[in-house]
Design a protein around this motif. Structure first.
Motif, PDB file in Angstrom:
ATOM      1  N   VAL A 187     -13.666  -3.579  -7.594  1.00 24.31           N
ATOM      2  CA  VAL A 187     -12.278  -3.465  -7.127  1.00 24.31           C
ATOM      3  C   VAL A 187     -11.398  -3.933  -8.282  1.00 24.31           C
ATOM      4  N   HIS A 188     -10.335  -3.185  -8.573  1.00 26.25           N
ATOM      5  CA  HIS A 188      -9.451  -3.571  -9.679  1.00 26.25           C
ATOM      6  C   HIS A 188      -8.033  -3.116  -9.353  1.00 26.25           C
ATOM      7  N   ILE A 189      -7.046  -3.776  -9.890  1.00 28.27           N
ATOM      8  CA  ILE A 189      -5.666  -3.278  -9.698  1.00 28.27           C
ATOM      9  C   ILE A 189      -5.521  -2.006 -10.533  1.00 28.27           C
ATOM     10  N   GLU A 190      -4.686  -1.093 -10.075  1.00 26.87           N
ATOM     11  CA  GLU A 190      -4.572   0.223 -10.738  1.00 26.87           C
ATOM     12  C   GLU A 190      -3.953   0.118 -12.123  1.00 26.87           C
ATOM     13  N   GLN A 191      -2.967  -0.730 -12.274  1.00 24.62           N
ATOM     14  CA  GLN A 191      -2.245  -0.922 -13.545  1.00 24.62           C
ATOM     15  C   GLN A 191      -1.418   0.312 -13.926  1.00 24.62           C
ATOM     16  N   GLY A 192      -1.231   1.190 -12.970  1.00 24.07           N
ATOM     17  CA  GLY A 192      -0.403   2.391 -13.164  1.00 24.07           C
ATOM     18  C   GLY A 192       0.399   2.614 -11.891  1.00 24.07           C
ATOM     19  N   LYS A 193       1.011   3.798 -11.760  1.00 28.38           N
ATOM     20  CA  LYS A 193       1.984   4.054 -10.686  1.00 28.38           C
ATOM     21  C   LYS A 193       1.539   5.105  -9.669  1.00 28.38           C
ATOM     22  N   VAL A 194       0.303   5.618  -9.792  1.00 24.56           N
ATOM     23  CA  VAL A 194      -0.094   6.755  -8.944  1.00 24.56           C
ATOM     24  C   VAL A 194      -0.155   6.360  -7.473  1.00 24.56           C
ATOM     25  N   LEU A 195      -0.796   5.229  -7.163  1.00 28.03           N
ATOM     26  CA  LEU A 195      -0.902   4.832  -5.742  1.00 28.03           C
ATOM     27  C   LEU A 195       0.489   4.566  -5.162  1.00 28.03           C
ATOM     28  N   GLU A 196       1.325   3.937  -5.956  1.00 30.17           N
ATOM     29  CA  GLU A 196       2.698   3.636  -5.488  1.00 30.17           C
ATOM     30  C   GLU A 196       3.448   4.935  -5.209  1.00 30.17           C
ATOM     31  N   ARG A 197       3.280   5.935  -6.118  1.00 28.71           N
ATOM     32  CA  ARG A 197       3.980   7.222  -5.928  1.00 28.71           C
ATOM     33  C   ARG A 197       3.456   7.922  -4.682  1.00 28.71           C
ATOM     34  N   ASN A 198       2.156   7.680  -4.365  1.00 29.26           N
ATOM     35  CA  ASN A 198       1.601   8.321  -3.154  1.00 29.26           C
ATOM     36  C   ASN A 198       1.780   7.452  -1.917  1.00 29.26           C
ATOM     37  N   ASN A 199       2.406   6.293  -2.127  1.00 28.77           N
ATOM     38  CA  ASN A 199       2.702   5.377  -1.026  1.00 28.77           C
ATOM     39  C   ASN A 199       1.435   4.953  -0.259  1.00 28.77           C
ATOM     40  N   VAL A 200       0.360   4.674  -1.043  1.00 29.79           N
ATOM     41  CA  VAL A 200      -0.875   4.158  -0.439  1.00 29.79           C
ATOM     42  C   VAL A 200      -1.268   2.854  -1.156  1.00 29.79           C
ATOM     43  N   GLY A 201      -2.019   2.022  -0.456  1.00 28.11           N
ATOM     44  CA  GLY A 201      -2.358   0.695  -1.016  1.00 28.11           C
ATOM     45  C   GLY A 201      -3.658   0.681  -1.788  1.00 28.11           C
ATOM     46  N   VAL A 202      -4.551   1.652  -1.505  1.00 36.41           N
ATOM     47  CA  VAL A 202      -5.855   1.692  -2.188  1.00 36.41           C
ATOM     48  C   VAL A 202      -6.186   3.122  -2.596  1.00 36.41           C
ATOM     49  N   GLY A 203      -7.084   3.238  -3.593  1.00 34.52           N
ATOM     50  CA  GLY A 203      -7.468   4.573  -4.063  1.00 34.52           C
ATOM     51  C   GLY A 203      -8.886   4.586  -4.583  1.00 34.52           C
ATOM     52  N   ASN A 204      -9.443   5.810  -4.647  1.00 37.25           N
ATOM     53  CA  ASN A 204     -10.802   6.014  -5.169  1.00 37.25           C
ATOM     54  C   ASN A 204     -10.698   6.448  -6.634  1.00 37.25           C
TER      55      ASN A 204
END
Ligand code: HGY
Ligand code: MN
Ligand code: MN
Ligand code: MN
Length: 407
Positions: A187-204
């Motif tokens: 598990v790691h923080i994204e360090q980018g903006k993709v999840l924020e732009r998709n308005n989700v808290g987690v991603g694969n």
């Protein structure tokens, strides 16, 4: 059940070690800050019911028993940082993994596979310009000559290891290699903006971009700033600045590659002295290795031309070269199912940032779970991930681990 209050209070407590005046964290490997941080994380591992040990290179490992003869499932991340970095990059992964195992123990859930949580040594490479020392050792790809690299005070990795209580020789180095590993999950923080732009808290995570780190030095002539006519100078800083501007131009022409000059040193660095020598680093990355190498070639060619035109000497050395790596398809499916189970829309994305899992390329199947970064900011004291998203990340790790254990 994930105890997010416990996870967040541990994150806060850990972030105090190596804290900088503007709220960031500086915690380099083989330093007293890191030793203090390791002791704290070792305590958390014990509270989680894990057996705690350090391996030959100083990786901190918490182990949970499983059925005899079954391969290990590895969880992990790192707790070392960049200079004045954030408090989430690395610790979110280590503490989420510990939290998942503590929750399993508290619920009396036993798994078939043994599980190990590893806090990897020197993921960032901040001190020696050579990262992922711990995961390279576990992958069996770390060589003794890699440890001859020195920090800015001329202390080698080997010496720093010795001083930190991890004296090493080739035979001992071999003992850090792990053979029977089923998978690695981080598990790691994204360090980018993709999840924020998709308005989700987690991603694969689908894959990890591979970095090439170069060090370039251009050698001109240090001379008097007042007495030397403009047409008779060999100003190393002017040449370097032309090359550095071109780095950005070339990378912009080759998306999704990125290139960054993060460190630079001018000598003799005097107001009234024409710079004689300039040395800088270049970090070039892409998930597409061909593209990345094309950018590298174009930058080197321009630098060589510039040095020649200005009758200067150019020296280039490679600090590290890590190939991009894809995340295992099956593990990605398990992560996506877990994300769906917690009621979140599934977003899949590549990682621009490097992570320990890339050292396991072609050796151990890997999976990564990203947690939203607010404003995408990282490697900066303003780095921030919210408790509700960190909880989701730990929950997805918990579920994915259970699924993987049944495979
Ligand atoms: O450099 C990186 O991408 C990571 O933060 N080590
Ligand atoms: Mn980092
Ligand atoms: Mn990291
Ligand atoms: Mn091109």
């Amino acid at each position: 059940m994930i105890n997010i209050e416990r996870l967040m209070s541990r994150l806060e407590e850990l972030s105090k070690i190596g804290k900088t005046e503007d709220g960031g964290v500086t915690r380099f490997s083989f330093t007293k800050e890191e030793a203090e941080a390791n002791a704290l994380v070792a305590r958390y591992m014990e509270e989680a019911g894990l057996t705690v040990e350090y391996d030959a290179v100083g990786n901190l490992i918490g182990s949970r028993e499983g059925e005899e003869g079954l391969p290990v499932i590895l969880l992990g991340s790192h707790i070392d940082t960049v200079p004045n970095g954030g408090k989430f990059d690395g610790p979110v992964g280590v503490l989420s993994a510990i939290e998942v195992l503590q929750a399993l123990n508290e619920e009396g859930v036993s798994l078939r596979h043994p599980v190990k949580v590893i806090s990897f040594k020197d993921e960032e490479g901040s001190r020696f310009g050579f990262g992922m020392i711990g995961s390279r050792a576990v992958a069996g790809t770390l060589a003794m000559e890699d440890l001859e690299r020195t920090d800015e005070r001329g202390v080698s990795i080997l010496q720093a290891m010795e001083e930190a209580g991890f004296p090493l020789d080739a035979a001992k180095l071999q003992t850090a290699k792990m053979d029977k590993v089923k998978a690695y999950l981080e598990v790691h923080i994204e360090q980018g903006k993709v999840l924020e732009r998709n308005n989700v808290g987690v991603g694969n995570v689908t894959g990890i971009a591979g970095p090439v780190w170069l060090k370039m030095k251009v050698v001109g002539e240090a001379e008097h700033a007042g007495a030397t006519p403009m047409g008779q100078r060999k100003d190393a800083l002017v040449a370097a600045s032309m090359i550095i501007q071109e780095v950005e131009k070339i990378a912009r022409m080759h998306p999704p590659a990125v290139a960054t000059v993060g460190k630079i040193a001018v000598s003799p660095n005097g107001v009234n002295v024409i710079p004689g020598e300039v040395e800088w680093t270049i970090d070039i990355r892409s998930t597409d290795e061909k593209r990345r190498d094309e950018v590298e070639r174009a930058i080197v060619a321009f630098a060589e031309r510039t040095a020649e035109e200005r009758d200067m000497r150019l020296e280039i050395s490679e600090l590290q070269r890590v190939p991009p790596v894809g995340c295992d398809e099956r593990i990605q499916t398990l992560i996506q199912e877990s994300i769906a189970e917690i009621g979140s829309e599934t977003v899949s994305l590549p990682s621009g940032a490097g992570h320990d899992g890339m050292q396991f390329k072609d050796r151990i199947p890997i999976g990564m779970i990203f947690v939203r970064s607010i404003d995408g900011i990282s490697h900066n004291p303003r780095e921030l991930s919210l408790a509700e998203d960190i909880e989701k990340g730990a929950e997805v790790l918990y579920r994915t681990l259970l699924k993987l254990d049944r495979e």
